[in-house]
Each structure stands twice: as structure tokens, then as C-alpha cells.
Design an enzyme around this catalytic site. Structure first.
Site, PDB file in Angstrom:
ATOM      1  N   GLY A   1       0.805  -1.222   0.000  1.00  0.00           N
ATOM      2  CA  GLY A   1       0.000   0.000   0.000  1.00  0.00           C
ATOM      3  C   GLY A   1       0.837   1.270   0.000  1.00  0.00           C
ATOM      4  N   ALA A   2       1.781   1.345   0.937  1.00  0.00           N
ATOM      5  CA  ALA A   2       2.563   2.572   1.064  1.00  0.00           C
ATOM      6  C   ALA A   2       3.713   2.349   2.018  1.00  0.00           C
ATOM      7  CB  ALA A   2       1.679   3.705   1.578  1.00  0.00           C
ATOM      8  N   MET A   3       4.601   3.336   2.097  1.00  0.00           N
ATOM      9  CA  MET A   3       5.794   3.185   2.925  1.00  0.00           C
ATOM     10  C   MET A   3       6.128   4.494   3.618  1.00  0.00           C
ATOM     11  SD  MET A   3       8.194   1.250   4.013  1.00  0.00           S
ATOM     12  CE  MET A   3       9.322   1.928   5.209  1.00  0.00           C
ATOM     13  N   GLU A   4       6.424   4.373   4.902  1.00  0.00           N
ATOM     14  CA  GLU A   4       6.555   5.532   5.795  1.00  0.00           C
ATOM     15  C   GLU A   4       7.934   6.174   5.829  1.00  0.00           C
ATOM     16  OE1 GLU A   4       6.149   2.264   6.833  1.00  0.00           O
ATOM     17  OE2 GLU A   4       7.304   1.857   8.644  1.00  0.00           O
ATOM     18  N   ASN A   5       8.729   6.102   4.747  1.00  0.00           N
ATOM     19  CA  ASN A   5      10.067   6.697   4.733  1.00  0.00           C
ATOM     20  C   ASN A   5      10.056   8.088   5.371  1.00  0.00           C
ATOM     21  OD1 ASN A   5      10.750   4.540   2.770  1.00  0.00           O
ATOM     22  ND2 ASN A   5       9.423   5.772   1.454  1.00  0.00           N
TER      23      ASN A   5
ATOM     24  N   HIS B   1      -2.071   6.149   8.516  1.00  0.00           N
ATOM     25  CA  HIS B   1      -1.171   5.088   8.996  1.00  0.00           C
ATOM     26  C   HIS B   1       0.292   5.476   8.761  1.00  0.00           C
ATOM     27  CE1 HIS B   1      -0.097   0.774   9.727  1.00  0.00           C
ATOM     28  NE2 HIS B   1       0.903   1.080   8.918  1.00  0.00           N
ATOM     29  N   GLU B   2       0.598   5.864   7.550  1.00  0.00           N
ATOM     30  CA  GLU B   2       2.006   6.182   7.240  1.00  0.00           C
ATOM     31  C   GLU B   2       2.445   7.420   8.010  1.00  0.00           C
ATOM     32  OE1 GLU B   2       3.320   3.750   5.861  1.00  0.00           O
ATOM     33  OE2 GLU B   2       1.516   2.852   5.000  1.00  0.00           O
TER      34      GLU B   2
ATOM     35  N   GLU C   1       3.963  -1.967  13.626  1.00  0.00           N
ATOM     36  CA  GLU C   1       2.796  -2.162  12.759  1.00  0.00           C
ATOM     37  C   GLU C   1       1.499  -2.368  13.549  1.00  0.00           C
ATOM     38  OE1 GLU C   1       2.917  -1.169   9.991  1.00  0.00           O
ATOM     39  OE2 GLU C   1       4.996  -1.346   9.350  1.00  0.00           O
TER      40      GLU C   1
HETATM   41  N1  B3K Z   1       5.961  -0.487   6.580  1.00  0.00           N
HETATM   42  C1  B3K Z   1       5.430  -0.713   5.281  1.00  0.00           C
HETATM   43  C2  B3K Z   1       5.452  -2.142   4.849  1.00  0.00           C
HETATM   44  C3  B3K Z   1       6.706  -2.585   4.221  1.00  0.00           C
HETATM   45  C4  B3K Z   1       6.544  -3.947   3.608  1.00  0.00           C
HETATM   46  C5  B3K Z   1       7.823  -4.449   3.100  1.00  0.00           C
HETATM   47  N2  B3K Z   1       7.731  -5.727   2.426  1.00  0.00           N
HETATM   48  C6  B3K Z   1       4.053  -0.197   5.123  1.00  0.00           C
HETATM   49  C7  B3K Z   1       3.306   0.024   6.367  1.00  0.00           C
HETATM   50  O1  B3K Z   1       2.975  -0.880   7.098  1.00  0.00           O
HETATM   51  O2  B3K Z   1       3.068   1.142   6.680  1.00  0.00           O
HETATM   52 ZN    ZN Z   2       2.726   0.255   8.810  1.00  0.00          ZN
END
Ligand code: B3K
Ligand code: ZN
Length: 884
Positions: free
Chosen positions: A267-271, A303-304, A326
């Protein structure tokens, strides 16, 4: 592709890193046929590991090493060791720098992990272990460093150059190139690194934080999507405010960016400061995204964003602790969505999802604890258990401590561990210390897999005492056979025969404590006795689904109907309806299996008639209550799932309900459709609610086959101003016998939206979900459609995922054709995108639920995958555990 045999990694083997990285300085030179990455790591011996200078083992995969310098001395080939996964050097002092240059190939990276191209843009995905595909590094979450990143690329094709933190400098370069430098002052693990380069436009806004700091907000998208960002931007601002108000958490950088990309594994990534999103989790406007999609965007943006504290400022020590960030962050985003919409409806949807899918995972070969003890491939552990059950576990702490106690605990956790990489135990410890409680036994929720059973029985006696006896047990899972008792918070109430709530006083208490309260079941068997109970009451148990367990109480159908009408807990009103439906459907399934005529218990009809005519109920609640338990849920609760009988019984019940409730459904439909015609689309709870009822009503009504319903469906399809109504009308047509109208609607929809990939995903899904015979052939034909692309994860999920995961009657065809198809696909996906391959495998891992013939077919396909050649560690782990 790897050559080393995948091996199991254990939590018990955890050791702190030998070396630390204080500063990371990166320069990326991006080209069309390769990219260069220059890294300078300012490092030191980890004092925690004592004296001595052991070898420095850097992680790295698929990197072409061009040069390596240690403490300013360029190393020759004899000075280091290079293997498939590591570069090993020998430091000679406790502090030193390492400089490396590598060549990588984002342009051919189809696994979508590390640095890759999505369409024309460069982007990254590093969690969990993707950074090692970018440069040599200590790619583990307990190594936290500041980052400075310079990106150099051709100016015309890549006018926008982004990385984490704040922009500090930029300028022109040679040969039409340009550069930008970003600095992230917050120490972070490499999994939070991000880089984006592309021809992007952005929507800009700003947010004033609780301490009056101004934060620039930007959402970057490809130019054609610039009109679909406003909902995500609104959601972001609401999230930022909510996190300040509910958790006291303020944003920390001067800028927060979201970038939408089309090719993304999840879905997305919290960089840090630069969230990268699947475009499906950002883009939303009335004409192209459904209500569900709008709500998903709101939830994922939140969430992110929430990860900035629960994940980034305080991160995980190791990947076994994944649920630390998570589970907690899902709990936080659920609270946010509950506050933005209807809390009860949000809870119903979360629980239905958990009970259908997480419970199935807990009962299958990949079952694992919220904090697993071991894994082969961490990418396989981004699961419903870690996320959804992890959130339930945090929710139980909230229930046990109350909102205030929980907030004290979260404040202490964030304050104590800011800037650290910690464990689930540290989270619990903060909750304990802030509240002076002992959660030792509670922690079993983190270490024991499986869904606990809670069997409840009652007794009432003339002395006006009412006793509830709870017996808990937990079935064996691959990790453990014997389980110790859990702490199970059970919120409950007692109803008198008027539906009123009785005061709850436990034996030994001086006075009653309210009419709804939480008791903790901590023993294998435990009895709670209530006193001063003037009449035999009806218990309302596990209100709000206060624990992720399978509760059983011998309710009869009349009692369930009574709870549906009178329970003061909205969730339990819905759940009583679900239990009633399950009883009625199981009776129909049994009739079907015995070859008897199907007869629907009319009590279900009358219960739903009451719901349908109740104008005081939230319409979203009415819609939820009218929804029968899904085939997937009926499968999950079966000992052996009879695919055909479940489908026939449920369809029979739907048709009977549609006929019996036609008038009421028609009135509700028309009233809401009229409102939709009069009001332009609004993405808000009240409107979601009325469209939800309108649409479920339409799907029932169509079962009547009446011409006026067909006409209404076509009218809605043609004349509506939003995707929610249009897609429902399309789905209703697709599942109907009206072949001509169906074909016409599908064609006009595709023609109109052919340039919008996210809408075409919905077009694929609707057809993949059609339960009419011939499902597999339709899916195969759709794979040839020009809009389908097997390299794009959204397309795979929309077509194959929807077919295998939701279209059970077609996927589980008795001849095994569905299984064969899925196995072929997994073998193909394994060759270029292991994470997606492994995800798509899930339906085959559920073989234990089916009859012998299907079990044999499913296992046969798993074996075929196992023998198909070089498997990624992702697919290897799932296949081998499924066959163990
Ligand atoms: N932290 C990421 C998930 C990364 C998955 C890597 N295979 C998204 C999330 O839970 O916000
Ligand atoms: Zn997450």
C-alpha cells in the site's frame, strides 16, 4: 537469483551490531542503463560489544562493486572478501570511514525492492531489507544514522529530485544534468531511506503544528493525476491534527512529502519525510474512486503519517519486533478512522476482516505469533497476524488500562525511547511503568500463535446470583502444541427481559459498577458471579469484540434476535445478527448436503425486516446488518468447507431475503438514489452510509430479476456522478443474467476509463469476482486485455488476487483448474517479483479446510511449485511450510 540455500533466522540468536554508523553520505548518479551509488559511512565500534575489532560484515546484494576505501585507503581485491550477500572488511581502529562505489540496475529491477523504475520515474522501497540492493551497508533496523543524500540526474526527464529530510542545496550540473542535496537530521535505520526522481507535479499545502511551526505539505504525482490529490491532502492534515490531540505527537521536519507511484508491492511506505505510496492509496476523486477507496486513502495516509512516531522516531530493534510498529500503528489508524467516520461501523469492518482472514492465517501452516520466533524471509511476515492481530493486542491493553492509562503509557514509551530501536517488551514495560500494573501474563499474546477459544456457560439460581463460567483453550499451531492461558478482557453486560441493562455487581463487591464492564479471564477455567440479579438475564458478551478470540455461548435464535434489537452495544447488535445468519446458513448448508429442499428460517427474514425499517439506525449500520457472512467466513468457521453447499446456501438465502424484503429494499434504494441525484458527491461518513445502504439494496433487488430493477441499475450506471454508484451498478450487472446489458456496460466503462489504470483495476476486479460459471476462462481472457500487465502488482491483485481470494466457487472448481492456474502464475511471478508471488500463494496454503479430493489437488500444485526450479526465499518458505 540466489545460490545460497535459504536459512531460518531465530529471535533467540539476536546480537547487537558489532559496528555502528553515525553518518551516511550518499550520492546517486542516475542514468537510463545503470546507476552509480557512492556511499561514505562514518562508523565506529559498538561500545556495547566490548573491546576488539572483529571483521566488519556489510550487507549487499546484486551490487557491482567498483571501489572500496577504508579509512582513506583504497582497498585491493586481497583486502576484502566479497560473497553473494556480503562485503567483509577488517577495520584497524575503533572509528573509521568506509567509502564504496557500486553500479546497480534500477531500470531492470522487476522485484520492486531497492531502487527501481516505476514508469519513467525512479523510486525506492527499502523495508525490510531492500537497502542492501542499493549499497553496502549494515542493513538492520538497530543501526541508526543521519543521512545526507545527493541525487544527480538528467534535468529534462527528472526535474524533481527528492530524498528524506529537508532540502539543503541544488544546482545545475554538466550535460543537461542537475542535482539536489537533502539532509535528514533524525537518525534512522536504512529501511526508512527513500529517493524519488521524476517528472512530477505537486499539490502543496501547509500545516501549523501545536507549537506553531509551519510545515510544508506536498503530494507529488504524475501530471495526469494532479486532480486526484485533494482527498489525500485533507486526510493528511486531519491525521496531523489528530495525532497531536489524541497522542500529543507533533511533526518534526519542515516538510512532509508523499509521492504516488504505479508499481508498488504494497500500500505505502513511511520513509522519513518522504512517504512513497501505491497510487491506489493516494489518488481519489468522486468520478474515479469508490467510497471504500476514499476511506482506504484516508486510513493509509494516516497510517504512514502516524509511523513518524510509532516506527520512525521509535523503531524496531530487529524484524521479529515488526508488530511493535505495525500493530501499534494499525491501532492508531483505526482509532483515527473511527473518529472520522462511524466508530461502530469501523469496528464491524475491522472485526469481520480479522475473523475471516487473520483467523484463517492462524489456523493454517503459516501461523505465527504476533512476535514470531523465527523466519526465513521477513517479507513473508507483513501479515494479518502482525498487523491486525497486533493491533487487537494493543487494543486489549487500551481496554485494560482505559484511555487515560493508555495515554500515560504511550507518552512514557515515546519519551523513554525516542531515537531508539526497541522491542515489544519495551512497549509493554512502558505501559506497566506508567500504570503500576503487571502485564507478564498478558505478554503471551506476543509469543503464542493461534486463535484462542472461549466457551461460556451460565447458571442462574434463586438466590439471585448469576454465574458465567469461561473456559479458554488454544489449538496447536506449527510453533507450539501446548498453550498457556491468555489474559482475555471480556467486556459484557446483562439484559433483562425488557432489553434493559442490569447493574453489574460481582460477588464480594460493595456496590454495582455500571452496566457494561470489563472482566479479565486469566485462567483456563474461571467463573464470575454477579449478585442482585433479579431475573434470569441474557448476557451480551465480548462487547466491541474486546479480545481476538472465538467466543461461543449457546444462544438460541430468539435470543439472538432479542440482542439484535436491544443490546446497547452497537457492535454486539451486529454480531448477534451475524450469529443468527450463521446458524440459519449452516442449517441450509446441511439441508443442501443431505439433498433436502432448502428452507430458510423466517426469523432471519423478520429480523432483517425490522432492521431495514428502522429509520433511527445509522444507514451504514443497516447496510452492515443486511450483509450476510461471506463465503470466506463461512469457510473459516467450517471444519471441512463444502464449497458448493456454502455457495448454494448463501445465494439461496440472499434470493429469499430479496423476495421477502423487496418492498423495503426498494423504498430504501429509491430514497437514497434520489438523494444521490440531488446532491453532488461528498466523501463524508453520512454520505458513505447512505450510498452503502443504497448499493447493498440494489444488489439484493437485482436478484428479483424484475425489469424495473434492471432499469434502475442502468439508470444508476449511466447517470451517476461517482464511481461508488457506477461500480456497484456494474458489479450488479456483471453478476446478473442480463448478458446484453452487461456486455454493453463493461465495454462502455472500459472505453471511458481505458487511460486510468486504477479504474481499470476495478473493472478487472468486478469481473474476476463474478460467481457465474466460467470464472477461470473469463480471467484468462482478461489477462490478454491490453490494460492487463503481469509486471504491475495492482493488476495482479485486481485480477488474480480477486479471483483466487474472493471468487471461491470458481477458484475451487472441483477439477483443480483454478489451483493449476494459480500455481502456474506463482511460478511465473517467482521469476521476477518474489514478494508478489509469495502473496498470491496464500489461497493454496489453506488446503486443510477442504475435502480430500481438493486437498490432494492443492498439495499437488504446491509440490509442483516446489519442484519448478530456483525458488525465491519468499516462495520457498511458504511452499515448504505449507507442505510440512
Ligand atoms: N511499513 C510498510 C510495509 C513494508 C513492507 C515491506 N515488504 C508499510 C506500512 O505498514 O506502513
Ligand atoms: Zn505500517
Amino acid at each position: 537469483m540466489r545460490t545460497e540455500q535459504p536459512k531460518m533466522i531465530y529471535l533467540k540468536d539476536y546480537q547487537a551490531p558489532e559496528y555502528l554508523i553515525d553518518e551516511t553520505h550518499l550520492t546517486f548518479e542516475l542514468f537510463e542503463d545503470h546507476s552509480l551509488v557512492h556511499a561514505q559511512l562514518v562508523m565506529r565500534r559498538n561500545p556495547e560489544r566490548g573491546p576488539g575489532l572483529p571483521p566488519l560484515v556489510l550487507d549487499g546484494q546484486q551490487l557491482e562493486l567498483l571501489s572500496v576505501t577504508l579509512a582513506d585507503r583504497e582497498l585491493g581485491i586481497a583486502d576484502y572478501q566479497l560473497t553473494e550477500n556480503h562485503l567483509t572488511l577488517q577495520p584497524t581502529s575503533t572509528t573509521f570511514t568506509v567509502d564504496t562505489s557500486v553500479r546497480i540496475h534500477p531500470e531492470t529491477n522487476t522485484a520492486l525492492e531497492g531502487l527501481y523504475k516505476s514508469g519513467t520515474m525512479f523510486c525506492t522501497q527499502c523495508e525490510a531489507e531492500g537497502f542492501r540492493k542499493i549499497t553496502y551497508y549494515l542493513d538492520r533496523p538497530d543501526v541508526m544514522s543521519t543521512f545526507t543524500t545527493t541525487v544527480v540526474a538528467e534535468q529534462h526527464s527528472y526535474p524533481v529530485l527528492l530524498s528524506n529530510g529537508n532540502p539543503i542545496a541544488s544546482g545545475p550540473g554538466e550535460d543537461g544534468r542537475h542535482w539536489a542535496t537533502w539532509e535528514d537530521p533524525f537518525k534512522k535505520p536504512a529501511y526508512l531511506f527513500a529517493l524519488v526522481a521524476g517528472d512530477l507535479w505537486c499539490v502543496e499545502d501547509s500545516f501549523t503544528t501545536m507549537t506553531e511551526r509551519n510545515v510544508a505539505l506536498r503530494i507529488y504525482v504524475e501530471p495526469e493525476n494532479i486532480d486526484k490529490c485533494q482527498h489525500a491532502m485533507n486526510s493528511l492534515k486531519k491525521s496531523m491534527r489528530w495525532d497531536e490531540e489524541v497522542y500529543g505527537r507533533e511533526y518534526d521536519l519542515d516538510i512532509f512529502m508523499i509521492v504516488a507511484v504505479n508499481d508498488f508491492n504494497m500500500g505505502a511506505m513511511e520513509n522519513k519525510g518522504l512517504n512513497i505510496f501505491n497510487s491506489s492509496a493516494v489518488l481519489a476523486k468522486a468520478e474515479t474512486a469508490t467510497d471504500a477507496a476514499h476511506q482506504r486513502v484516508e486510513a493509509i495516509v494516516a497510517h504512514e503519517y502516524f509511523h513518524n512516531w510509532s516506527g520512525n522516531r521509535v523503531t524496531c530493534r530487529d524484524w521479529f519486533q515488526l508488530s511493535l510498529k505495525e500493530g501499534f500503528t494499525v491501532f492508531r489508524d483505526s482509532g483515527f478512522s473511527a473518529d472520522m467516520n462511524s466508530a461502530t461501523v469501523k469496528r464491524i469492518q475491522d472485526v469481520a476482516y480479522l475473523r475471516t482472514h487473520q483467523f484463517a492465517e492462524d489456523a493454517g501452516p503459516m501461523a505465527h505469533a504476533v512476535r514470531p520466533d523465527s523466519f526465513i524471509e521477513i517479507s513473508n511476515f507483513y501479515t494479518l497476524t502482525v498487523y491486525e492481530k497486533g493491533s487487537e493486542v494493543v487494543g486489549m491493553i487500551h481496554t485494560l488500562l482505559g484511555a487515560e492509562g493508555f495515554r500515560k503509557g504511550s507518552d512514557l514509551y515515546f519519551e523513554r525511547h525516542d531515537g531508539q530501536a526497541v522491542t515489544c517488551d519495551d512497549f509493554i514495560k512502558a505501559m506497566e511503568d506508567a500504570n503500576g500494573v503487571d502485564l507478564t501474563q498478558f505478554k503471551r499474546w506476543y509469543s503464542q500463535a493461534g486463535t484462542p477459544r472461549l466457551a461460556v456457560s451460565e447458571s442462574y439460581d434463586a438466590a439471585k446470583t448469576y454465574s458465567l463460567t469461561f473456559r479458554q483453550s488454544c489449538p496447536p499451531t506449527p510453533d507450539k502444541v501446548e498453550k498457556l492461558p491468555f489474559v482475555i478482557p471480556v467486556e459484557l453486560g446483562l439484559l433483562d427481559n425488557q432489553g434493559g441493562e442490569l447493574a453489574l455487581r460481582l460477588a464480594g463487591e460493595a456496590s454495582a459498577q455500571g452496566t457494561s464492564r470489563v472482566i479479565s479471564v486469566t485462567e483456563a477455567e474461571q467463573t464470575f458471579t454477579f449478585v442482585d440479579i433479579a431475573e434470569q438475564p441474557l448476557p451480551s458478551l465480548l462487547r466491541g469484540f474486546s479480545a481476538p478470540v472465538k467466543l461461543s455461548f449457546p444462544y438460541n435464535r430468539d435470543q439472538l434476535m432479542f440482542l439484535m434489537q436491544h443490546d446497547s452495544d452497537g457492535f454486539n447488535r451486529w454480531d448477534a445478527g451475524q450469529q443468527l445468519s450463521v446458524q440459519v446458513l449452516q442449517e441450509l448448508i446441511a439441508q443442501q448436503q443431505k439433498g433436502e429442499a432448502l428452507v430458510l428460517d423466517q426469523r432471519l427474514v423478520s429480523a432483517l425486516r425490522t432492521v431495514l425499517s428502522d429509520e433511527t439506525l445509522d444507514q451504514a449500520m443497516v447496510a452492515e446488518m443486511l450483509s450476510l457472512p461471506s463465503e470466506a467466513y463461512l469457510t473459516e468457521i467450517s471444519e471441512v468447507a463444502d464449497v458448493e453447499a456454502i455457495h448454494i446456501a448463501r445465494e439461496f438465502a440472499r434470493k429469499q431475503l430479496a423476495d421477502a424484503l423487496f418492498e423495503g429494499l426498494w423504498l430504501r434504494y429509491q430514497a437514497n438514489r434520489d438523494l444521490s441525484k440531488q446532491t453532488p458527491y461528498v466523501a463524508e461518513a453520512e454520505h458513505f452510509a447512505r450510498r452503502a445502504l443504497q448499493n447493498i439494496a440494489l444488489s439484493y433487488l437485482m436478484l428479483s430479476g424484475k425489469p424495473e430493477v434492471l432499469a434502475a441499475t442502468l439508470e444508476q450506471f449511466d447517470a451517476c456522478d461517482n464511481m461508488t454508484e457506477r461500480l456497484t451498478a456494474l458489479a450488479v450487472l456483471v453478476n446478473s443474467p442480463f448478458e446484453q446489458q452487461k456486455a454493453k456496460a463493461l465495454a462502455s466503462f472500459a472505453e471511458h476509463f481505458k487511460d486510468n489504470p486504477l479504474v481499470m483495476d476495478q473493472w478487472f476486479s468486478v469481473q474476476a469476482g463474478s460467481v457465474l460459471p466460467g470464472g477461470l476462462d473469463r480471467v484468462k481472457a482478461l489477462m490478454q486485455h491490453p490494460a492487463f500487465n503481469i509486471k504491475n502488482p495492482n493488476k495482479v491483485r485486481a485480477l488474480i488476487g480477486a479471483f483466487a481470494g474472493q471468487n471461491l466457487i470458481n477458484f475451487h472448481a472441483a477439477d483443480g483448474s483454478g489451483y493449476r492456474f494459480l500455481a502456474d502464475l506463482v511460478i511465473e511471478l517467482n521469476g521476477f517479483n518474489p514478494q508478489i508471488a509469495s502473496r498470491q500463494l496464500a489461497p493454496l496454503t489453506r488446503w486443510r479446510k477442504y475435502d480430500d479430493a481438493r486437498q490432494a489437488l492443492m498439495k499437488g500444485e504446491l509440490e509442483r511449485i516446489r519442484g519448478s526450479g530456483q525458488l525465491s526465499s519468499d516462495v520457498f518458505e511458504v511452499v515448504s511450510k505449507s507442505l510440512a
